[in-house]
Design an enzyme around this catalytic site. Sequence first.
Site, mmCIF file in Angstrom:
data_model
loop_
_atom_site.group_PDB
_atom_site.id
_atom_site.type_symbol
_atom_site.label_atom_id
_atom_site.label_comp_id
_atom_site.label_asym_id
_atom_site.label_seq_id
_atom_site.Cartn_x
_atom_site.Cartn_y
_atom_site.Cartn_z
ATOM 1 N N CYS A 1 -5.786 -2.811 2.680
ATOM 2 C CA CYS A 1 -5.642 -2.640 4.129
ATOM 3 C C CYS A 1 -6.925 -2.945 4.895
ATOM 4 O O CYS A 1 -7.378 -4.074 4.978
ATOM 5 C CB CYS A 1 -5.133 -1.229 4.416
ATOM 6 S SG CYS A 1 -4.571 -0.965 6.126
ATOM 7 N N GLU B 1 0.831 -1.204 0.000
ATOM 8 C CA GLU B 1 0.000 0.000 0.000
ATOM 9 C C GLU B 1 0.867 1.256 0.000
ATOM 10 O O GLU B 1 1.783 1.401 0.820
ATOM 11 C CB GLU B 1 -0.907 -0.002 1.241
ATOM 12 C CG GLU B 1 -1.821 1.205 1.337
ATOM 13 C CD GLU B 1 -2.618 1.247 2.623
ATOM 14 O OE1 GLU B 1 -3.598 2.023 2.689
ATOM 15 O OE2 GLU B 1 -2.281 0.505 3.573
ATOM 16 N N LYS C 1 -9.829 2.074 -3.392
ATOM 17 C CA LYS C 1 -10.307 1.611 -2.088
ATOM 18 C C LYS C 1 -11.711 2.140 -1.804
ATOM 19 O O LYS C 1 -11.982 3.330 -1.960
ATOM 20 C CB LYS C 1 -9.334 2.060 -0.992
ATOM 21 C CG LYS C 1 -9.627 1.493 0.385
ATOM 22 C CD LYS C 1 -8.561 1.932 1.396
ATOM 23 C CE LYS C 1 -8.802 1.320 2.766
ATOM 24 N NZ LYS C 1 -7.800 1.784 3.758
#
Length: 520
Positions: free
Chosen positions: A390, A273, A336
């Site tokens: 994440c 990330e 995301k």
Amino acid sequence: MSVTTNTSAVAFWQQASSATLSLKLIMLLALIAGLMFPLSLAPYHQWWIALLSPALLYLCLYKRSSRHTLWIGWSYGFGLWFTGAFWLYPAIHFYGNIAAPIAVFLIALLAVTMGAFTAVQTWAYRRFFPETPLTFAPLWVAFEWLKTWLFTGFPWLFVGYAFTEYGLDNYAPALGVYAVSFMAILIATGIIEILRGKRFWLIPIALVLIGAFALKSVTWTTAKNEAPLSVSLVQGNISQDLKWQEQYRFETLNIYSRLSQNEWGRDLVVWPEAAIPLLQTQAQPFINELSQHAKASGSVWISGIPYFDEKNSSPTQPLFYNAIMANGGENGLYFKQRLVPFGEYIPLSGLLSWLLPALQEDITGGNFSAGDTQQSHLNIKQRALSAAICYEVAYPNLTRQNAQNSDFLITISNDAWFKGSAGPWQHLQMVQMRAKENGRWIIRGTNTGVTAIINEQGKIVHSLPMDVEGVLRADLPSYQGQTLYSKLGDVPILVFSALLLLLGLYFRPKVVDLSFKKRR
């Protein structure tokens, strides 16, 4: 002699859970029960505490007034979240430059807030339902589910995660992590009822264990008859206090480039990330060079990067995304969907703009946009790759939806914020549960760890040590088929829990404590 002993044991447990004990003592016991729960999770793996902890809470609630159960539940919830979320301390204190006492206070404030979930849960249990595991367990599941979406959601510290690789997780591919929690709570509270002399609870406990054993032999998904992909996961080990410093950004790129130089030629090279600590518009020459190198060597290069959507942005509404970018043999993007409050976006930012003006234009401080809920898979060497960034893997249904019709899953993360804490290990444990729920291998690339490859059974096949530079190499098989959970999601366990609660409402005692008056 045996009859006398058994009678004494029953009398002890009845007395230990009676409403005659002082509220302060019961609250203390509930607090201790909550404080100990995180020991059941990674990296400690004392799964039996995930039975003991809720069992003690169940014991504390016996025949208490609704007023008392509110405070008892809050005590348990405070203890649960104070120790269970203490992994936030390094991010707040070391990287947020907040004094240690204030950092601890902020975590305590979070525990008070999240403890309200348990307070309402225990109050509703005592006020509206008969005291039985058949209402306690479904209500527990209902509140775990609420934590995934209410007030943006904080789906952490579920009981089911304690049983990853410990038998009850065999329910995960059938009904998901909430079902694992349900079975664990039913066992824990059933044991209390047995100690009270109600031996018929041996039957449902036995059925739960037999079901877990039987599900172990079920094959939900199978490997495709094709060659696995060769994968390299690059762990740069960039300290969080250096990562976003302007003078260190190019050193970060050099570290990842150096670690990757012997990996070109493998099917998939993965950086974690935000491994590129620049917008793609700022790093375009570097991206072009690496993409050409990857394509020439027959590799697909995947990296996390903050992404500026020039095409759809406007002067008044620039669009920044926390993204996964694929380049080389194939190109692709994933944005995301689930953002971290105050870490990646500011809730009610319009109302708070006067208070936090600097953060409105700072992508590192909370100005990301959420990605669309309908995004295509990344196509890698004719395989469909489902992506998550994440925090997103903490959401069971989101991962399930993204994983539909995929060959395998990828998640990238940067847990350097939580160095030295249990946070990265708890996070990895969730990834293991997502792999088992969906019957797919998951590759997990991180900055400082835990970089790992997990098979379709939720087992960690390969991993790198924490806090070191390194490359994890493995072969990744594609899988086909669906688990029952991937087909139906959380609906079966939620409907079943709702039915039990409706039956509990119907058969509740005619005399129910509806007041908040102090009982003597």
